[in-house]
Every structure is written in structure tokens, then in C-alpha cells.
Design an enzyme around this catalytic site. Structure first.
Site, PDB file in Angstrom:
ATOM      1  N   SER A 156      -1.664  10.401  -1.693  1.00 34.33           N
ATOM      2  CA  SER A 156      -2.743   9.584  -2.572  1.00 34.33           C
ATOM      3  C   SER A 156      -3.629  11.310  -3.568  1.00 34.33           C
ATOM      4  O   SER A 156      -3.010  10.775  -4.141  1.00 34.33           O
ATOM      5  CB  SER A 156      -3.752   9.772  -1.379  1.00 34.33           C
ATOM      6  OG  SER A 156      -5.074   8.714  -1.365  1.00 34.33           O
ATOM      7  N   ASP A 251       0.046  -1.875  -1.222  1.00 38.78           N
ATOM      8  CA  ASP A 251      -1.201  -1.280  -2.077  1.00 38.78           C
ATOM      9  C   ASP A 251      -1.906  -1.275  -3.326  1.00 38.78           C
ATOM     10  O   ASP A 251      -0.968  -1.601  -4.192  1.00 38.78           O
ATOM     11  CB  ASP A 251      -0.128   0.181  -2.126  1.00 38.78           C
ATOM     12  CG  ASP A 251      -1.170   1.415  -2.042  1.00 38.78           C
ATOM     13  OD1 ASP A 251      -2.081   1.696  -1.783  1.00 38.78           O
ATOM     14  OD2 ASP A 251      -0.403   2.702  -2.201  1.00 38.78           O
ATOM     15  N   HIS A 281      -0.591   2.120   1.725  1.00 35.45           N
ATOM     16  CA  HIS A 281      -1.174   3.310   1.430  1.00 35.45           C
ATOM     17  C   HIS A 281      -1.065   3.776   2.745  1.00 35.45           C
ATOM     18  O   HIS A 281      -2.422   2.905   3.499  1.00 35.45           O
ATOM     19  CB  HIS A 281      -2.082   2.753   0.928  1.00 35.45           C
ATOM     20  CG  HIS A 281      -2.973   4.364   0.170  1.00 35.45           C
ATOM     21  ND1 HIS A 281      -2.554   4.762  -1.323  1.00 35.45           N
ATOM     22  CD2 HIS A 281      -3.549   4.797   0.828  1.00 35.45           C
ATOM     23  CE1 HIS A 281      -2.600   6.111  -1.424  1.00 35.45           C
ATOM     24  NE2 HIS A 281      -3.942   6.193  -0.543  1.00 35.45           N
TER      25      HIS A 281
END
Length: 309
Positions: A156, A251, A281
Site C-alpha cells: 500500500s 481494491d 486491499h
């Protein structure tokens, strides 16, 4: 593809627990809530040696945690930057995944506890990550590392930082990076992608929480034209190290990750890109609760082996 049943069950349990949305939480509460992820990561693996220390940074010492497996040196290295929107997360958040990475790749893993926003706005996190990477390369012999076999990685926001460090290492003529493993990375500052519309609510990371993270990271300035803050804004993607880019079907960041993989490939970079169907995610942190997500770890391990052999 439908939502993975393990993910569906986890999301239902989290909704039933009634935790407030990140975008509606004060920063200290959001950081405290991150501790719950550790309980969903399975058992911590034993590593031959784990050391906490600090390394020099641009604005003071940077804490790092060094995982050295029981393999003969000189070893490859993985410098890991944790996710959490540049606002939450720390060494503990990714302790278990880093242990697994060290054991399965035979690499020394250096996890970087970079400065967090909003106390330290962009590009502070990048500055720390690049400085830590330079330190690893400069101290490779003492760490038992082959300086030609350094991989940068993160999930991320950590994927954003790994991409940014790769760009800076090219632009600044060092250190040498053998590969960049980007796990559902933040690569762009753009709210128009289909995946943001399709997956902006109900799939762990939301559109509103992503806006909350970006607002804290950017602060009062607008550094969005800085490629070390927004890697997709780089003028060129040529001459970057080989990349793994993993994205998840459900996501909000799926499309920007895949677009970044495409831009690298178009520039002649060797790219391994994979979309994980049914996943959301954050599952790299959740492999105890979502065993199906262990395939991400498998693929990162394979990538590291491939670029450091």
C-alpha cells in the site's frame, strides 16, 4: 469473480464488531486500531536473529528492525516499508510478514519505521526510506549482504515508498536496486478510476479513508507533482529495476497499480504483474484470517528469488 469467502467472512466479522471508519477516527484511535491486524496474521515464525536499532536519517535517527535468517552470507536483502497510508502502522504491524519473508527468501529483511503524517508531512516518509536504503547499501558488508542483491518492497503506502525509492535510486545514481516488489501500491493521486468507483466502499479500504490518508500525508503543501510522493507523475519510467506489482480485484487502488505496471512495462522494465481475484486491499497483513492470501507471499518470495539469484 465473487468475493473470496474467507474475505467475505472477515469483512462481516469486522462490520459486526462496529469499529468506526478510519475517515471518521482521530489519528491516535486509527493507530491503536491497527494493533488488531497482528491478531489476524497467524503465528510469528522464529528467525535466527532479530535486532532493533536506529540508522541515521535526514531529521534524526530512524528505527529499523533487522531480521537475519540462518543462511550463509553474503545474503540478498529486502528493505521493507510498511503500509498504513503514511499515517498508521509501524514495525510491529509487519513483524510477522517480515519474519516469513526472511525465512522463505533467505534474505536479510530490514523493516523501516519511517516518520508518519500528519506530524511529518510529505516527503518525510520518502526521505526516511531513501536514507535507510542508502544506509543498508553502505553497510552491506557488516550486515552480511551482497549490495548487488537489494530488493525494496512494501504494501500500500509502503509500495508507494518502494516505487519512489526505486525512482530516486535511478535519478541519484544509487544505491543499486535489484528489484521492487510492490504489493497493491499507492501510485497516483487521481480519484477518477473505475476501481475507485466500483470498490470505494465496503471492501476494507474505502475511498473516504484513502482521501483521509492523502490529506494527512500532503499536509498544507501540494507536492503531488513530486514523483517521490506520486510515482505515477515521474517523467520517465525507463531504467528502473524489475518489478512485481500485485493488485486485488476488490481494491479501490487496483487500477492505479495496474496502470503503473503498464507504464513500467511500456518503458522496457521487466514486470511481473498479477491481479488476485476475490481479494481486497490489506490481505498481506491478514494471512492468518485469510489463508488464501498466502499466495501473495508465495509470489513475492518467487520474485525475490528471481531477481537475486
Amino acid at each position: 469473480m465473487p468475493l473470496n469467502p474467507e474475505v467475505e467472512g472477515l469483512l462481516a466479522a469486522m462490520a459486526e464488531a462496529g469499529a468506526p471508519p478510519t475517515a471518521e477516527s482521530p489519528v491516535p484511535l486509527a493507530r491503536a486500531a491497527t494493533e488488531a491486524f497482528g491478531e489476524m496474521q497467524g503465528e510469528a515464525e522464529e528467525v535466527a536473529n532479530v535486532e532493533n536499532r536506529t540508522v541515521p536519517g535526514p531529521d534524526g535517527a530512524i528505527p529499523v528492525r533487522i531480521y537475519t535468517p540462518a543462511t550463509d552470507g553474503p545474503r540478498s536483502a529486502i528493505i521493507y516499508y510498511h503500509g498504513g497510508g503514511w499515517v498508521i502502522g509501524d514495525l510491529e504491524t509487519v513483524d510477522k510478514p517480515c519474519r516469513t519473508l526472511a525465512n522463505r527468501t533467505g534474505s536479510v529483511v530490514i523493516s523501516v519505521d519511517y516518520r508518519l503524517a500528519p506530524e511529518h508531512a510529505a516527503p518525510a516518509a520518502f526521505d526516511d526510506c531513501y536514507a535507510a536504503t542508502v544506509w543498508v547499501a553502505d553497510n552491506a558488508a557488516d550486515l552480511g549482504i551482497d549490495p548487488a542483491k537489494i530488493v525494496v518492497s512494501g504494501d500500500s503506502a509502503g509500495g508507494n515508498l518502494a516505487a519512489a525509492v526505486s525512482l530516486a535510486a535511478r535519478d541519484r545514481k544509487g544505491p543499486q536496486i535489484a528489484g521492487q516488489a510492490l504489493i497493491y501500491p499507492v501510485t497516483n493521486y487521481d480519484w477518477s478510476s473505475p476501481s475507485l468507483e466500483e470498490n470505494g466502499d465496503g471492501y476494507l479500504l474505502t475511498r473516504s479513508s484513502m482521501q483521509w490518508f492523502w490529506a494527512h500525508y500532503l499536509g498544507a503543501a501540494d507536492p503531488t507533482n513530486n514523483p517521490y510522493v506520486v510515482p505515477a507523475r515521474a517523467e520517465s519510467f525507463a531504467d528502473l529495476p524489475p518489478a512485481y506489482v500485485g493488485t486485488c480485484e476488490f481494491d479501490p487502488l487496483r487500477d492505479e497499480g495496474e496502470a503503473y505496471a503498464g507504464a513500467l512495462r511500456d518503458a522496457g522494465v521487466e514486470v511481473t504483474a498479477k491481479r488476485y481475484d476475490g481479494m481486497v486491499h490489506g490481505v498481506f497483513w491478514l494471512q492468518g484470517a485469510v489463508p488464501s492470501a498466502k499466495v501473495l507471499m508465495d509470489d513475492v518470495v518467487d520474485f525475490v528469488h528471481g531477481v537475486t539469484k
